[in-house]
Design a protein around this motif. Structure first.
Motif, mmCIF file in Angstrom:
data_model
loop_
_atom_site.group_PDB
_atom_site.id
_atom_site.type_symbol
_atom_site.label_atom_id
_atom_site.label_comp_id
_atom_site.label_asym_id
_atom_site.label_seq_id
_atom_site.Cartn_x
_atom_site.Cartn_y
_atom_site.Cartn_z
ATOM 1 N N ALA A 1 0.832 -1.207 0.000
ATOM 2 C CA ALA A 1 0.000 0.000 0.000
ATOM 3 C C ALA A 1 0.865 1.254 0.000
ATOM 4 O O ALA A 1 0.497 2.280 -0.589
ATOM 5 C CB ALA A 1 -0.933 -0.008 1.218
ATOM 6 N N VAL A 2 2.023 1.207 0.657
ATOM 7 C CA VAL A 2 2.945 2.349 0.656
ATOM 8 C C VAL A 2 3.412 2.644 -0.767
ATOM 9 O O VAL A 2 3.473 3.804 -1.194
ATOM 10 C CB VAL A 2 4.170 2.073 1.555
ATOM 11 N N VAL A 3 3.736 1.594 -1.509
ATOM 12 C CA VAL A 3 4.201 1.760 -2.883
ATOM 13 C C VAL A 3 3.120 2.435 -3.722
ATOM 14 O O VAL A 3 3.409 3.335 -4.528
ATOM 15 C CB VAL A 3 4.580 0.395 -3.497
ATOM 16 N N VAL A 4 1.867 2.029 -3.520
ATOM 17 C CA VAL A 4 0.765 2.598 -4.292
ATOM 18 C C VAL A 4 0.533 4.060 -3.916
ATOM 19 O O VAL A 4 0.427 4.932 -4.789
ATOM 20 C CB VAL A 4 -0.524 1.783 -4.058
ATOM 21 N N VAL A 5 0.475 4.351 -2.614
ATOM 22 C CA VAL A 5 0.191 5.717 -2.154
ATOM 23 C C VAL A 5 1.295 6.685 -2.565
ATOM 24 O O VAL A 5 1.035 7.819 -2.969
ATOM 25 C CB VAL A 5 0.003 5.735 -0.622
ATOM 26 N N PHE A 6 2.555 6.236 -2.490
ATOM 27 C CA PHE A 6 3.688 7.115 -2.788
ATOM 28 C C PHE A 6 4.305 6.811 -4.151
ATOM 29 O O PHE A 6 5.483 7.094 -4.373
ATOM 30 C CB PHE A 6 4.754 6.976 -1.697
ATOM 31 N N TRP A 7 3.509 6.259 -5.056
ATOM 32 C CA TRP A 7 4.025 5.868 -6.352
ATOM 33 C C TRP A 7 4.684 7.040 -7.091
ATOM 34 O O TRP A 7 5.767 6.909 -7.668
ATOM 35 C CB TRP A 7 2.920 5.266 -7.217
ATOM 36 N N GLY A 8 4.037 8.196 -7.048
ATOM 37 C CA GLY A 8 4.590 9.377 -7.709
ATOM 38 C C GLY A 8 5.949 9.759 -7.142
ATOM 39 O O GLY A 8 6.868 10.135 -7.889
ATOM 40 N N ARG A 9 6.080 9.659 -5.822
ATOM 41 C CA ARG A 9 7.351 9.994 -5.167
ATOM 42 C C ARG A 9 8.448 9.016 -5.605
ATOM 43 O O ARG A 9 9.574 9.421 -5.893
ATOM 44 C CB ARG A 9 7.145 9.913 -3.653
ATOM 45 N N PHE A 10 8.117 7.735 -5.654
ATOM 46 C CA PHE A 10 9.108 6.740 -6.052
ATOM 47 C C PHE A 10 9.514 6.894 -7.522
ATOM 48 O O PHE A 10 10.684 6.701 -7.869
ATOM 49 C CB PHE A 10 8.579 5.329 -5.803
ATOM 50 N N MET A 11 8.559 7.229 -8.366
ATOM 51 C CA MET A 11 8.878 7.450 -9.780
ATOM 52 C C MET A 11 9.813 8.651 -9.931
ATOM 53 O O MET A 11 10.758 8.629 -10.732
ATOM 54 C CB MET A 11 7.591 7.680 -10.576
ATOM 55 N N LYS A 12 9.560 9.695 -9.138
ATOM 56 C CA LYS A 12 10.422 10.875 -9.173
ATOM 57 C C LYS A 12 11.842 10.525 -8.735
ATOM 58 O O LYS A 12 12.825 10.967 -9.340
ATOM 59 C CB LYS A 12 9.840 11.963 -8.271
ATOM 60 N N VAL A 13 11.935 9.712 -7.667
ATOM 61 C CA VAL A 13 13.258 9.279 -7.193
ATOM 62 C C VAL A 13 13.952 8.429 -8.255
ATOM 63 O O VAL A 13 15.155 8.592 -8.504
ATOM 64 C CB VAL A 13 13.127 8.488 -5.872
#
Length: 268
Positions: A54-66
């Motif tokens: 669920a963390v990956v889904v909620v913060f998907w945009g942040r991870f893609m930016k990283v």
């Protein structure tokens, strides 16, 4: 376990994984108080990965930016990744070395629940103390966190291998004492959970591979999905709640829940 119990434990995991109240502790207490014949450490560990997803889904945009930043060698993206990996390292080492001991405590039919109850109470008191200490905020994002801070938080996270301590509680409180602001401390706890629980799940499945049957895998899959769906809601709510009210409400909950559980266990 029948379907109702599996769904109930999945809900417990999804609600408690990111709150500083110990998801593993709640699963152990739920199993003991519901009278389940035997604690299932593999089930308890693996369904936590559903909440982590669920963390990956909620913060998907942040991870893609990283991810894009790493390809472009952006310093902020590099510091973010460095801090998550450094924070994960102590738990990886201790977990690999002490897996059998941890599993034995999680599956102890009498000792485990009592340890959880006591840890809930003690942890609640410590959260109240830490919340009241005046701290100078020096870090307001994961990217700006010094590597030494990340390492210390990672060491503190290892305390969560004691059932009832709470992985998120240990990391968040450790971060607060080091000058990290509340929202960043909560976010870092979320991000640190991804490699930590992915590693724990992989190790648990590998160690238990000869014990897993179709029924066991089905139970794990259902619990995984339920914890994922519930955690999606809890993650968004938690950051907003902490920003407004702090962590004291969770501390009082721990003290009350631990006391009630301890009394129920000792006098049943």
């Amino acid at each position: 376990m029948d379907l109702f119990i599996i769904i109930l434990l999945g809900i417990v995991e999804g609600v408690t994984e990111f709150l500083p109240v110990s998801s593993t502790g709640h699963l152990i207490l739920a199993g003991a108080l519901l009278g389940l014949p035997q604690a299932d450490a593999t089930f308890d560990i693996v369904i936590q990965l559903g909440a982590i997803l669920a963390v990956v889904v909620v913060f998907w945009g942040r991870f893609m930016k990283v991810g894009r930043g790493l390809l472009a060698r952006d310093p902020a993206a590099i510091r973010f990744t460095r801090n998550v990996l450094i924070g994960f390292l102590p738990a990886a080492i201790v977990g690999a070395v002490a897996y059998k001991a941890i599993k034995a405590v999680l599956e102890a039919p009498t000792v485990g629940p009592v340890v959880v109850s006591i840890a809930l109470i003690v942890g609640g008191v410590l959260i109240l103390i830490i919340e009241r200490l005046s701290k100078t905020i020096t870090t307001r994002s994961v990217e700006d966190m010094p590597w030494r801070t990340a390492l210390i938080i990672g060491v503190v996270q290892c305390l969560a291998m004691i059932p009832g301590v709470s992985r998120s509680g240990a990391t968040i409180m450790g971060a607060l004492t080091l000058g990290v602001d509340r929202e960043t401390a909560a976010e870092y706890s979320f991000f640190l959970a991804i490699p930590t629980m992915a590693g724990a799940t992989t190790l648990a499945l590998f160690k238990s591979r000869h014990e897993l049957g179709d029924a066991h895998l089905t139970a794990i899959a259902i619990g995984f999905v339920v914890s994922f769906l519930v955690a999606l809601v809890v993650i968004r709510w938690f950051i907003t709640f902490v920003g407004r009210h702090g962590f004291a409400p969770f501390a009082w909950y721990r003290i009350v829940a631990g006391s009630v559980a301890l009394i129920a266990l000792l006098y049943r």
